[in-house]
Design a protein around this motif. Structure first.
Motif, short mmCIF file in Angstrom:
data_model
loop_
_atom_site.label_atom_id
_atom_site.label_comp_id
_atom_site.label_asym_id
_atom_site.label_seq_id
_atom_site.Cartn_x
_atom_site.Cartn_y
_atom_site.Cartn_z
N GLU A 248 0.83 -1.20 0.00
CA GLU A 248 0.00 0.00 0.00
C GLU A 248 0.86 1.25 0.00
O GLU A 248 1.99 1.24 0.49
CB GLU A 248 -0.92 0.05 1.23
CG GLU A 248 -1.88 -1.10 1.38
CD GLU A 248 -1.39 -2.10 2.39
OE1 GLU A 248 -2.24 -2.78 2.99
OE2 GLU A 248 -0.16 -2.21 2.58
N SER A 249 0.28 2.32 -0.50
CA SER A 249 0.91 3.65 -0.44
C SER A 249 -0.18 4.70 -0.51
O SER A 249 -1.34 4.37 -0.82
CB SER A 249 1.92 3.83 -1.58
OG SER A 249 1.26 3.73 -2.84
N GLY A 250 0.19 5.93 -0.23
CA GLY A 250 -0.74 7.04 -0.39
C GLY A 250 -1.34 7.58 0.87
O GLY A 250 -2.07 8.57 0.84
N GLY A 251 -1.06 6.95 2.00
CA GLY A 251 -1.57 7.48 3.25
C GLY A 251 -0.88 8.78 3.63
O GLY A 251 0.09 9.19 3.00
N GLY A 252 -1.38 9.41 4.67
CA GLY A 252 -0.78 10.66 5.13
C GLY A 252 -1.70 11.39 6.07
O GLY A 252 -2.68 10.83 6.56
N SER A 253 -1.36 12.64 6.32
CA SER A 253 -2.15 13.50 7.20
C SER A 253 -2.87 14.54 6.36
O SER A 253 -2.28 15.14 5.46
CB SER A 253 -1.24 14.18 8.21
OG SER A 253 -0.61 13.23 9.05
N VAL A 254 -4.13 14.74 6.69
CA VAL A 254 -4.95 15.68 5.94
C VAL A 254 -5.97 16.30 6.88
O VAL A 254 -6.34 15.69 7.89
CB VAL A 254 -5.65 14.96 4.76
CG1 VAL A 254 -6.61 13.91 5.26
CG2 VAL A 254 -6.30 15.93 3.81
N GLN A 255 -6.41 17.49 6.55
CA GLN A 255 -7.44 18.13 7.35
C GLN A 255 -8.81 17.57 6.96
O GLN A 255 -9.02 17.10 5.84
CB GLN A 255 -7.42 19.64 7.15
CG GLN A 255 -6.22 20.31 7.80
CD GLN A 255 -6.35 21.82 7.80
OE1 GLN A 255 -6.93 22.41 6.89
NE2 GLN A 255 -5.81 22.46 8.83
#
Length: 124
Positions: free
Chosen positions: A6-13
């Motif tokens: 998997e890839s593409g995760g992260g922090s977002v508002q």
């Protein structure tokens, strides 16, 4: 043996978007039924979305209208487009696969292949 990454995760508002990808290798991708699961700390792993060999999809109620699962058989890649993200969407997201025409009724234990997970964090 099937490998999933998997890839593409992260922090977002809150209100933002992310697109998760799951690259598969090791076998005939087109014969796999896929689901995205997520697990938040202290909670059970839950299925988020499922896509069959034929491209039929199913979503858990909490993400309907916001998330879209898709697959690109030419690229051996599964996607999860997540829009209008909410704080409660924060979790580790996993892609999972099994050899089945459909896996709509499958539980986590029914999936033989899992990725390592990608973290999604939504701030309110």
């Amino acid at each position: 043996q099937v490998q999933l990454v998997e890839s593409g995760g992260g922090s977002v508002q809150a209100g933002g978007s992310l697109r998760l990808s799951c690259a598969a290798s090791g076998y005939d991708y087109s014969k796999l039924c896929f689901s995205w699961f997520r697990q938040a700390p202290g909670k059970e792993r839950e299925v988020v979305a499922t896509i069959t060999l034929g491209g039929n999809t199913k979503y858990t109620d909490s993400v309907k209208g916001r998330f879209t699962i898709s697959r690109d058989n030419a690229k051996n890649t599964l996607y999860l487009q997540m829009n209008s993200l909410k704080f409660e969407d924060s979790a580790m997201y996993y892609c999972a696969a099994q050899y089945s025409n459909t896996c709509f009724a499958s539980l986590a234990k029914d999936f033989a292949y899992w990725g390592q997970g990608t973290q999604v964090t939504v701030s309110s």
